[in-house]
Write a protein that holds these residues in place. Structure first.
Motif, PDB file in Angstrom:
ATOM      1  N   GLY A 156      33.161  -5.761 -61.137  1.00  0.00           N
ATOM      2  CA  GLY A 156      34.069  -4.843 -60.460  1.00  0.00           C
ATOM      3  C   GLY A 156      35.477  -5.395 -60.502  1.00  0.00           C
ATOM      4  O   GLY A 156      35.707  -6.517 -60.941  1.00  0.00           O
ATOM      5  N   ALA A 157      36.418  -4.619 -60.001  1.00  0.00           N
ATOM      6  CA  ALA A 157      37.826  -5.012 -60.083  1.00  0.00           C
ATOM      7  C   ALA A 157      38.097  -6.332 -59.377  1.00  0.00           C
ATOM      8  O   ALA A 157      38.885  -7.134 -59.837  1.00  0.00           O
ATOM      9  N   GLY A 158      37.425  -6.580 -58.241  1.00  0.00           N
ATOM     10  CA  GLY A 158      37.687  -7.810 -57.502  1.00  0.00           C
ATOM     11  C   GLY A 158      36.802  -8.978 -57.887  1.00  0.00           C
ATOM     12  O   GLY A 158      36.999 -10.088 -57.422  1.00  0.00           O
ATOM     13  N   ASP A 159      35.797  -8.730 -58.702  1.00  0.00           N
ATOM     14  CA  ASP A 159      34.834  -9.784 -59.044  1.00  0.00           C
ATOM     15  C   ASP A 159      35.394 -10.756 -60.062  1.00  0.00           C
ATOM     16  O   ASP A 159      36.225 -10.410 -60.892  1.00  0.00           O
ATOM     17  N   ALA A 160      34.886 -11.978 -59.983  1.00  0.00           N
ATOM     18  CA  ALA A 160      35.281 -12.998 -60.946  1.00  0.00           C
ATOM     19  C   ALA A 160      34.721 -12.646 -62.322  1.00  0.00           C
ATOM     20  O   ALA A 160      33.685 -12.000 -62.433  1.00  0.00           O
ATOM     21  N   ARG A 161      35.433 -13.069 -63.334  1.00  0.00           N
ATOM     22  CA  ARG A 161      34.975 -12.862 -64.702  1.00  0.00           C
ATOM     23  C   ARG A 161      34.382 -14.154 -65.230  1.00  0.00           C
ATOM     24  O   ARG A 161      34.691 -15.231 -64.745  1.00  0.00           O
ATOM     25  N   TYR A 162      33.561 -14.023 -66.236  1.00  0.00           N
ATOM     26  CA  TYR A 162      33.104 -15.194 -66.979  1.00  0.00           C
ATOM     27  C   TYR A 162      32.877 -14.759 -68.418  1.00  0.00           C
ATOM     28  O   TYR A 162      32.800 -13.565 -68.713  1.00  0.00           O
ATOM     29  N   SER A 163      32.787 -15.729 -69.311  1.00  0.00           N
ATOM     30  CA  SER A 163      32.667 -15.416 -70.735  1.00  0.00           C
ATOM     31  C   SER A 163      31.541 -16.203 -71.379  1.00  0.00           C
ATOM     32  O   SER A 163      31.293 -17.354 -71.031  1.00  0.00           O
ATOM     33  N   ALA A 164      30.882 -15.553 -72.343  1.00  0.00           N
ATOM     34  CA  ALA A 164      29.915 -16.208 -73.222  1.00  0.00           C
ATOM     35  C   ALA A 164      30.619 -16.390 -74.567  1.00  0.00           C
ATOM     36  O   ALA A 164      31.231 -15.448 -75.080  1.00  0.00           O
ATOM     37  N   ILE A 165      30.558 -17.594 -75.112  1.00  0.00           N
ATOM     38  CA  ILE A 165      31.321 -17.923 -76.313  1.00  0.00           C
ATOM     39  C   ILE A 165      30.373 -18.207 -77.477  1.00  0.00           C
ATOM     40  O   ILE A 165      29.483 -19.061 -77.363  1.00  0.00           O
ATOM     41  N   PHE A 166      30.578 -17.492 -78.565  1.00  0.00           N
ATOM     42  CA  PHE A 166      29.799 -17.659 -79.788  1.00  0.00           C
ATOM     43  C   PHE A 166      30.680 -18.282 -80.859  1.00  0.00           C
ATOM     44  O   PHE A 166      31.862 -17.944 -80.965  1.00  0.00           O
ATOM     45  N   HIS A 167      30.100 -19.180 -81.658  1.00  0.00           N
ATOM     46  CA  HIS A 167      30.805 -19.758 -82.812  1.00  0.00           C
ATOM     47  C   HIS A 167      30.082 -19.356 -84.082  1.00  0.00           C
ATOM     48  O   HIS A 167      28.851 -19.252 -84.101  1.00  0.00           O
ATOM     49  N   ARG A 168      30.872 -19.186 -85.136  1.00  0.00           N
ATOM     50  CA  ARG A 168      30.303 -18.851 -86.445  1.00  0.00           C
ATOM     51  C   ARG A 168      29.451 -20.020 -86.931  1.00  0.00           C
ATOM     52  O   ARG A 168      29.834 -21.177 -86.819  1.00  0.00           O
ATOM     53  N   ASP A 169      28.292 -19.691 -87.485  1.00  0.00           N
ATOM     54  CA  ASP A 169      27.374 -20.703 -88.018  1.00  0.00           C
ATOM     55  C   ASP A 169      26.972 -20.243 -89.422  1.00  0.00           C
ATOM     56  O   ASP A 169      25.882 -19.745 -89.633  1.00  0.00           O
ATOM     57  N   GLY A 170      27.886 -20.357 -90.371  1.00  0.00           N
ATOM     58  CA  GLY A 170      27.689 -19.795 -91.700  1.00  0.00           C
ATOM     59  C   GLY A 170      28.573 -18.567 -91.839  1.00  0.00           C
ATOM     60  O   GLY A 170      29.413 -18.286 -90.986  1.00  0.00           O
ATOM     61  N   LEU A 171      28.375 -17.802 -92.890  1.00  0.00           N
ATOM     62  CA  LEU A 171      29.237 -16.651 -93.132  1.00  0.00           C
ATOM     63  C   LEU A 171      28.992 -15.519 -92.147  1.00  0.00           C
ATOM     64  O   LEU A 171      29.932 -14.936 -91.602  1.00  0.00           O
ATOM     65  N   VAL A 172      27.719 -15.196 -91.886  1.00  0.00           N
ATOM     66  CA  VAL A 172      27.413 -14.071 -90.999  1.00  0.00           C
ATOM     67  C   VAL A 172      26.514 -14.458 -89.828  1.00  0.00           C
ATOM     68  O   VAL A 172      26.046 -13.590 -89.083  1.00  0.00           O
ATOM     69  N   SER A 173      26.254 -15.739 -89.627  1.00  0.00           N
ATOM     70  CA  SER A 173      25.421 -16.193 -88.513  1.00  0.00           C
ATOM     71  C   SER A 173      26.312 -16.682 -87.373  1.00  0.00           C
ATOM     72  O   SER A 173      27.357 -17.285 -87.608  1.00  0.00           O
ATOM     73  N   TRP A 174      25.878 -16.425 -86.154  1.00  0.00           N
ATOM     74  CA  TRP A 174      26.623 -16.823 -84.952  1.00  0.00           C
ATOM     75  C   TRP A 174      25.660 -17.435 -83.950  1.00  0.00           C
ATOM     76  O   TRP A 174      24.500 -17.044 -83.879  1.00  0.00           O
ATOM     77  N   LYS A 175      26.185 -18.386 -83.155  1.00  0.00           N
ATOM     78  CA  LYS A 175      25.366 -18.998 -82.104  1.00  0.00           C
ATOM     79  C   LYS A 175      26.147 -19.047 -80.794  1.00  0.00           C
ATOM     80  O   LYS A 175      27.336 -19.331 -80.773  1.00  0.00           O
ATOM     81  N   LEU A 176      25.423 -18.784 -79.704  1.00  0.00           N
ATOM     82  CA  LEU A 176      25.981 -18.969 -78.368  1.00  0.00           C
ATOM     83  C   LEU A 176      26.112 -20.467 -78.133  1.00  0.00           C
ATOM     84  O   LEU A 176      25.123 -21.190 -78.210  1.00  0.00           O
ATOM     85  N   VAL A 177      27.335 -20.928 -77.859  1.00  0.00           N
ATOM     86  CA  VAL A 177      27.555 -22.378 -77.725  1.00  0.00           C
ATOM     87  C   VAL A 177      28.133 -22.772 -76.376  1.00  0.00           C
ATOM     88  O   VAL A 177      28.091 -23.946 -76.014  1.00  0.00           O
ATOM     89  N   ALA A 178      28.695 -21.810 -75.638  1.00  0.00           N
ATOM     90  CA  ALA A 178      29.371 -22.205 -74.397  1.00  0.00           C
ATOM     91  C   ALA A 178      29.479 -21.025 -73.448  1.00  0.00           C
ATOM     92  O   ALA A 178      29.352 -19.854 -73.848  1.00  0.00           O
ATOM     93  N   VAL A 179      29.735 -21.357 -72.195  1.00  0.00           N
ATOM     94  CA  VAL A 179      30.020 -20.377 -71.159  1.00  0.00           C
ATOM     95  C   VAL A 179      31.283 -20.834 -70.454  1.00  0.00           C
ATOM     96  O   VAL A 179      31.440 -22.013 -70.165  1.00  0.00           O
ATOM     97  N   ASP A 180      32.191 -19.903 -70.210  1.00  0.00           N
ATOM     98  CA  ASP A 180      33.399 -20.199 -69.452  1.00  0.00           C
ATOM     99  C   ASP A 180      33.301 -19.456 -68.134  1.00  0.00           C
ATOM    100  O   ASP A 180      33.448 -18.223 -68.094  1.00  0.00           O
ATOM    101  N   LEU A 181      33.009 -20.173 -67.053  1.00  0.00           N
ATOM    102  CA  LEU A 181      32.807 -19.530 -65.759  1.00  0.00           C
ATOM    103  C   LEU A 181      34.122 -19.143 -65.087  1.00  0.00           C
ATOM    104  O   LEU A 181      34.113 -18.543 -64.023  1.00  0.00           O
ATOM    105  N   ASN A 182      35.229 -19.477 -65.708  1.00  0.00           N
ATOM    106  CA  ASN A 182      36.545 -19.095 -65.186  1.00  0.00           C
ATOM    107  C   ASN A 182      37.072 -17.840 -65.861  1.00  0.00           C
ATOM    108  O   ASN A 182      38.201 -17.433 -65.630  1.00  0.00           O
ATOM    109  N   GLY A 183      36.284 -17.225 -66.714  1.00  0.00           N
ATOM    110  CA  GLY A 183      36.712 -15.999 -67.397  1.00  0.00           C
ATOM    111  C   GLY A 183      37.329 -16.306 -68.695  1.00  0.00           C
ATOM    112  O   GLY A 183      37.711 -15.563 -69.496  1.00  0.00           O
TER     113      GLY A 183
END
Length: 199
Positions: free
Chosen positions: A172-199
Protein backbone atom coordinates in the motif's frame (compact mmCIF):
# COMPACT_ATOMS: atom_id res chain seq x y z
CA UNK A 1 18.69 -14.74 -67.38
CA UNK A 2 16.47 -11.86 -66.28
CA UNK A 3 14.20 -14.30 -64.50
CA UNK A 4 17.15 -15.90 -62.66
CA UNK A 5 18.46 -12.49 -61.59
CA UNK A 6 15.05 -11.42 -60.33
CA UNK A 7 14.60 -14.75 -58.49
CA UNK A 8 18.03 -14.34 -56.88
CA UNK A 9 17.15 -10.84 -55.67
CA UNK A 10 13.82 -12.02 -54.27
CA UNK A 11 15.52 -14.96 -52.55
CA UNK A 12 18.14 -12.66 -50.99
CA UNK A 13 15.43 -10.27 -49.80
CA UNK A 14 13.46 -13.13 -48.26
CA UNK A 15 16.58 -14.55 -46.57
CA UNK A 16 17.55 -11.07 -45.28
CA UNK A 17 14.01 -10.56 -43.92
CA UNK A 18 14.10 -13.96 -42.20
CA UNK A 19 17.50 -13.21 -40.65
CA UNK A 20 16.18 -9.88 -39.32
CA UNK A 21 13.08 -11.60 -37.91
CA UNK A 22 15.17 -14.30 -36.21
CA UNK A 23 17.49 -11.65 -34.71
CA UNK A 24 14.53 -9.60 -33.46
CA UNK A 25 12.94 -12.72 -31.94
CA UNK A 26 16.23 -13.67 -30.26
CA UNK A 27 16.70 -10.14 -28.86
CA UNK A 28 13.08 -10.16 -27.64
CA UNK A 29 13.62 -13.48 -25.88
CA UNK A 30 16.87 -12.26 -24.29
CA UNK A 31 15.09 -9.10 -23.08
CA UNK A 32 12.13 -11.12 -21.71
CA UNK A 33 14.32 -13.79 -20.08
CA UNK A 34 14.31 -12.33 -16.52
CA UNK A 35 10.52 -11.99 -16.61
CA UNK A 36 10.30 -15.65 -17.67
CA UNK A 37 12.75 -16.68 -14.92
CA UNK A 38 10.74 -14.74 -12.32
CA UNK A 39 7.52 -16.47 -13.38
CA UNK A 40 9.14 -19.91 -13.34
CA UNK A 41 10.82 -19.54 -9.95
CA UNK A 42 7.64 -18.13 -8.40
CA UNK A 43 5.54 -21.00 -9.73
CA UNK A 44 8.15 -23.55 -8.62
CA UNK A 45 8.40 -22.02 -5.12
CA UNK A 46 4.61 -21.93 -4.74
CA UNK A 47 4.45 -25.58 -5.84
CA UNK A 48 7.34 -26.49 -3.49
CA UNK A 49 9.32 -27.79 -6.46
CA UNK A 50 12.74 -27.57 -4.77
CA UNK A 51 14.62 -28.92 -7.78
CA UNK A 52 13.35 -26.13 -10.05
CA UNK A 53 13.78 -23.49 -7.34
CA UNK A 54 17.43 -24.56 -7.01
CA UNK A 55 17.93 -23.78 -10.72
CA UNK A 56 16.76 -20.19 -10.26
CA UNK A 57 18.14 -19.29 -6.81
CA UNK A 58 21.77 -18.85 -5.75
CA UNK A 59 21.15 -19.92 -2.14
CA UNK A 60 24.65 -19.04 -0.78
CA UNK A 61 24.35 -15.50 -2.20
CA UNK A 62 20.73 -15.18 -1.01
CA UNK A 63 21.71 -16.42 2.46
CA UNK A 64 24.53 -13.83 2.67
CA UNK A 65 22.18 -11.07 1.53
CA UNK A 66 19.47 -12.05 4.02
CA UNK A 67 22.01 -12.21 6.84
CA UNK A 68 23.24 -8.69 6.03
CA UNK A 69 19.73 -7.25 5.61
CA UNK A 70 18.27 -8.84 8.76
CA UNK A 71 21.30 -7.83 10.84
CA UNK A 72 20.79 -4.25 9.59
CA UNK A 73 17.08 -4.42 10.57
CA UNK A 74 18.01 -5.59 14.08
CA UNK A 75 20.73 -2.94 14.40
CA UNK A 76 18.24 -0.19 13.49
CA UNK A 77 15.78 -1.52 16.09
CA UNK A 78 18.45 -1.63 18.78
CA UNK A 79 19.59 1.90 17.91
CA UNK A 80 16.01 3.12 18.30
CA UNK A 81 15.63 1.31 21.64
CA UNK A 82 19.02 2.36 23.06
CA UNK A 83 17.87 5.74 24.23
CA UNK A 84 17.06 5.22 27.89
CA UNK A 85 16.89 1.41 27.73
CA UNK A 86 19.62 -0.40 29.71
CA UNK A 87 18.49 -3.79 28.37
CA UNK A 88 19.26 -2.81 24.75
CA UNK A 89 22.66 -4.54 24.81
CA UNK A 90 21.07 -7.81 25.96
CA UNK A 91 18.44 -7.39 23.25
CA UNK A 92 21.16 -6.84 20.66
CA UNK A 93 22.97 -10.03 21.72
CA UNK A 94 19.74 -12.06 21.58
CA UNK A 95 18.86 -10.54 18.21
CA UNK A 96 22.29 -11.38 16.79
CA UNK A 97 21.91 -14.98 17.94
CA UNK A 98 18.57 -15.24 16.16
CA UNK A 99 19.81 -13.99 12.77
CA UNK A 100 21.17 -17.40 11.72
CA UNK A 101 17.97 -19.42 12.26
CA UNK A 102 15.84 -16.71 10.66
CA UNK A 103 18.12 -16.59 7.60
CA UNK A 104 18.10 -20.38 7.37
CA UNK A 105 14.29 -20.45 7.41
CA UNK A 106 14.04 -17.91 4.56
CA UNK A 107 16.87 -19.34 2.43
CA UNK A 108 14.59 -22.26 1.46
CA UNK A 109 11.94 -22.85 -1.21
CA UNK A 110 9.30 -21.86 1.39
CA UNK A 111 11.18 -18.64 2.13
CA UNK A 112 11.61 -17.88 -1.58
CA UNK A 113 7.85 -18.43 -2.06
CA UNK A 114 7.14 -15.97 0.78
CA UNK A 115 9.57 -13.37 -0.59
CA UNK A 116 8.15 -13.61 -4.12
CA UNK A 117 4.58 -13.38 -2.79
CA UNK A 118 5.12 -10.12 -0.93
CA UNK A 119 5.93 -11.52 2.53
CA UNK A 120 9.55 -10.64 3.38
CA UNK A 121 11.26 -11.41 6.69
CA UNK A 122 10.67 -8.72 9.34
CA UNK A 123 13.54 -9.68 11.62
CA UNK A 124 11.32 -10.88 14.46
CA UNK A 125 12.71 -13.49 16.91
CA UNK A 126 11.71 -17.02 15.88
CA UNK A 127 10.12 -15.80 12.65
CA UNK A 128 9.56 -18.30 9.85
CA UNK A 129 7.92 -18.00 6.42
CA UNK A 130 4.14 -18.26 6.80
CA UNK A 131 2.58 -21.62 5.91
CA UNK A 132 0.93 -21.85 2.54
CA UNK A 133 -2.56 -23.14 1.94
CA UNK A 134 -2.80 -26.79 2.89
CA UNK A 135 0.24 -26.74 5.18
CA UNK A 136 0.01 -27.67 8.82
CA UNK A 137 0.11 -24.75 11.21
CA UNK A 138 3.56 -24.11 12.71
CA UNK A 139 4.38 -25.37 16.19
CA UNK A 140 3.38 -22.92 18.91
CA UNK A 141 7.02 -22.51 19.95
CA UNK A 142 7.93 -21.10 16.54
CA UNK A 143 6.56 -17.79 15.41
CA UNK A 144 5.26 -17.78 11.86
CA UNK A 145 5.75 -14.74 9.71
CA UNK A 146 2.90 -12.35 9.04
CA UNK A 147 -0.27 -13.84 7.59
CA UNK A 148 -0.47 -13.74 3.81
CA UNK A 149 -1.86 -10.40 2.65
CA UNK A 150 -5.49 -10.24 1.56
CA UNK A 151 -4.52 -8.59 -1.71
CA UNK A 152 -1.42 -9.28 -3.79
CA UNK A 153 1.32 -6.67 -3.48
CA UNK A 154 1.93 -3.99 -6.07
CA UNK A 155 5.01 -5.02 -7.99
CA UNK A 156 7.27 -3.26 -10.41
CA UNK A 157 10.00 -5.05 -12.28
CA UNK A 158 12.77 -3.94 -14.57
CA UNK A 159 16.41 -3.91 -15.43
CA UNK A 160 18.73 -2.04 -13.06
CA UNK A 161 21.62 -2.77 -15.41
CA UNK A 162 22.36 -5.17 -18.25
CA UNK A 163 23.01 -8.00 -15.78
CA UNK A 164 20.74 -7.01 -12.86
CA UNK A 165 16.95 -7.31 -12.75
CA UNK A 166 14.97 -6.02 -9.76
CA UNK A 167 11.41 -6.77 -8.63
CA UNK A 168 10.06 -4.28 -6.07
CA UNK A 169 7.07 -5.12 -3.84
CA UNK A 170 4.70 -2.81 -1.94
CA UNK A 171 1.30 -3.52 -0.37
CA UNK A 172 0.00 0.00 0.00
CA UNK A 173 0.99 3.64 -0.20
CA UNK A 174 2.27 3.75 3.39
CA UNK A 175 3.87 0.30 3.46
CA UNK A 176 7.58 -0.30 3.28
CA UNK A 177 8.98 -1.57 0.02
CA UNK A 178 11.47 -4.33 -0.54
CA UNK A 179 13.15 -5.79 -3.60
CA UNK A 180 14.16 -9.19 -4.93
CA UNK A 181 17.34 -8.96 -7.01
CA UNK A 182 18.19 -11.29 -9.89
CA UNK A 183 21.56 -11.48 -11.67
CA UNK A 184 22.19 -12.78 -15.15
CA UNK A 185 23.68 -16.28 -15.16
CA UNK A 186 24.56 -16.82 -18.82
CA UNK A 187 22.87 -15.22 -21.81
CA UNK A 188 19.24 -15.97 -20.90
CA UNK A 189 19.48 -17.54 -17.42
CA UNK A 190 18.82 -15.55 -14.24
CA UNK A 191 19.15 -16.34 -10.54
CA UNK A 192 17.69 -14.75 -7.42
CA UNK A 193 20.78 -13.64 -5.50
CA UNK A 194 19.69 -10.99 -3.00
CA UNK A 195 16.91 -9.22 -1.18
CA UNK A 196 16.93 -5.52 -0.33
CA UNK A 197 14.61 -4.99 2.63
CA UNK A 198 14.99 -1.22 2.32
CA UNK A 199 13.31 -1.15 -1.10
Amino acid sequence: MIRTSRTTRITRAVVAALVVLVLLAALGFIYASPYIALDRVKRAADARDAQTVNQYVDFPALRASLKEQIAALLTRRVDIQKSGNPLAIIGAMIGAALVGPLVDSYATPDGVAAILNGIPPRGEPGERPPPQAGDAAPASSVMAGPPPPKEPPQTTAGYRSLNTFVVTYRHGAGDARYSAIFHRDGLVSWKLVAVDLNG
